[in-house]
Design an enzyme around this catalytic site. Structure first.
Site, PDB file in Angstrom:
ATOM      1  N   ASP A  97       2.735   5.846  14.985  1.00  0.00           N
ATOM      2  CA  ASP A  97       2.567   5.114  13.722  1.00  0.00           C
ATOM      3  C   ASP A  97       3.186   3.732  13.901  1.00  0.00           C
ATOM      4  OD1 ASP A  97       2.468   4.197  11.080  1.00  0.00           O
ATOM      5  OD2 ASP A  97       2.998   6.158  10.250  1.00  0.00           O
ATOM      6  N   ASP A 108      -0.489  -1.430   8.740  1.00  0.00           N
ATOM      7  CA  ASP A 108       0.191  -0.149   8.987  1.00  0.00           C
ATOM      8  C   ASP A 108      -0.886   0.844   9.391  1.00  0.00           C
ATOM      9  OD1 ASP A 108       1.725   2.186   8.812  1.00  0.00           O
ATOM     10  OD2 ASP A 108       2.183   1.970   6.671  1.00  0.00           O
ATOM     11  N   HIS A 167       0.121   4.277   0.433  1.00  0.00           N
ATOM     12  CA  HIS A 167       0.895   3.354  -0.402  1.00  0.00           C
ATOM     13  C   HIS A 167       0.292   1.968  -0.397  1.00  0.00           C
ATOM     14  CE1 HIS A 167       2.342   1.953   3.525  1.00  0.00           C
ATOM     15  NE2 HIS A 167       2.301   3.234   3.858  1.00  0.00           N
ATOM     16  N   HIS A 175       6.339   0.148   1.430  1.00  0.00           N
ATOM     17  CA  HIS A 175       5.929   1.225   0.528  1.00  0.00           C
ATOM     18  C   HIS A 175       5.907   0.706  -0.896  1.00  0.00           C
ATOM     19  CE1 HIS A 175       7.381   3.881   3.925  1.00  0.00           C
ATOM     20  NE2 HIS A 175       6.085   4.094   3.839  1.00  0.00           N
ATOM     21  N   GLU A 200      -3.075   7.469   4.500  1.00  0.00           N
ATOM     22  CA  GLU A 200      -2.551   8.209   5.649  1.00  0.00           C
ATOM     23  C   GLU A 200      -2.506   9.714   5.421  1.00  0.00           C
ATOM     24  OE1 GLU A 200       1.602   7.346   6.616  1.00  0.00           O
ATOM     25  OE2 GLU A 200       1.683   5.962   4.933  1.00  0.00           O
ATOM     26  N   GLU A 288      -4.019   6.965  10.067  1.00  0.00           N
ATOM     27  CA  GLU A 288      -3.763   5.973   9.009  1.00  0.00           C
ATOM     28  C   GLU A 288      -4.491   4.671   9.319  1.00  0.00           C
ATOM     29  OE1 GLU A 288       0.377   4.812   8.670  1.00  0.00           O
ATOM     30  OE2 GLU A 288       0.064   3.965   6.664  1.00  0.00           O
TER      31      GLU A 288
HETATM   32 MN    MN Z   1       2.331   4.178   9.010  1.00  0.00          MN
HETATM   33 MN    MN Z   2       2.087   3.962   5.880  1.00  0.00          MN
END
Ligand code: MN
Ligand code: MN
Length: 302
Positions: A97, A108, A167, A175, A200, A288
């Site tokens: 990640d 992200d 998010h 976030h 995600e 994600e």
């Molecule tokens: Mn992530």
């Molecule tokens: Mn994330």
């Protein structure tokens, strides 16, 4: 996770420039992800992968938005190598990640690399991400996104992780609102054109929720405080550079880091991200992407 922010982040860019910076972060993330994927092999070191990912992001002119997360097997999220980490990959199911930011505008994204032979988990998470992307457009409720994720994951005979969510991506805020559920919920939030969000899904053959594990390697400065202990004071001055984004213990240099972290935590300045482990001991897969919501759909920028 902490959603309040009082750390100085500087002025925001205009909307068009913002999206350009998100896209630039996304292009860099994509390139580094593809370079890093093949490094996740039994016998190789986790630290090597994390150093590679974070180093390449910096070489390409951006910054990590958070430490490279490398979570294995029953760990769902938030492991990053410790200073001098000696862990090696085995026949693991590995979540890589990664976060990249350009002037605080974040990309992200995560992939699962599976050496454990659990294709149903990998496919469930990957197809759920595709299904979620397929239902997103301006005006859709996050409840509809959550339902698409849960429905898809269950088709593979496994469960979503109910207490982890996607998010919003805010300026120097990883976030942000709104939360994007990975399960059916009764009330959602309507997405708007121009929203930048991370989706995600996590799939597991365990209990379907995570709990805090015993290890913490990732922290975030949320609320700088006056502290007396010199080691805590110099550490707090140093970590202001991350502008409220998560950082790794591994990134910190200097004397008495442990004591400084503990003091800042006690003072209420620091938020910790313990490694999240599957509560029923299940294995976990995750995919994600980050997207910009548009009138008729969304633009995936990772
Ligand atoms: Mn992530
Ligand atoms: Mn994330």
């Amino acid at each position: 996770m902490a959603r309040f922010q009082t750390v100085g982040k500087g002025p925001e860019a205009d909307p068009k420039e913002k999206l350009e910076k998100h896209r630039r972060a996304g292009r860099i993330l994509r390139e580094v992800r593809e370079e890093a994927r093949g490094l996740i092999q039994p016998g190789r070191s986790l630290l090597e992968v994390a150093d590679f990912v974070e180093g390449r992001i910096r070489e390409k002119g951006a910054q990590p938005a958070f430490p490279c997360n490398i979570s294995r097997n029953t760990e769902a999220a938030h492991y990053t190598p410790a200073p001098g980490d000696t862990l090696l990959f085995g026949n693991d199911i590995v979540k890589l990640d990664m976060g990249v930011h350009v002037d605080g505008y974040i990309a992200d994204a995560a992939i699962t690399v599976d050496h454990s032979d659990h294709p149903e988990l990998v496919q469930a998470a990957e197809k759920a991400l595709q299904a979620a992307i397929g239902v997103i457009h301006a005006g859709v409720s996050t409840a509809e996104v959550g339902a698409a994720i849960q429905g898809t994951i269950e088709e593979f005979g496994v469960k979503p992780v109910a207490n982890l969510t996607g998010h919003g991506l805010g300026h120097y805020t990883q976030h942000d609102e709104p939360a994007i559920p990975n399960r059916r919920v009764t009330a959602g939030t309507l997405l708007k054109a121009g929203d930048t969000i991370a989706i995600e899904p996590f799939a597991t053959n365990g209990a379907g929720r995570v709990k805090d594990g015993p290890v913490t390697e990732i922290y975030m400065l949320t609320d700088p405080r006056p502290v007396r202990l010199p080691s805590a004071r110099s550490l707090q001055a140093d970590i202001q550079r991350y502008k409220g984004l998560p950082f790794a213990r591994r990134w910190l240099k200097g004397e008495r880091i442990e004591m400084g972290l503990r003091q800042l935590e006690v003072a209420g300045a620091l938020y910790r991200y313990p490694v999240l482990v599957e509560a029923g001991g299940g294995l976990v897969a995750q995919f994600e992407h980050s997207v910009i919501v548009t009138e008729n759909g969304c633009e995936v920028f990772t």
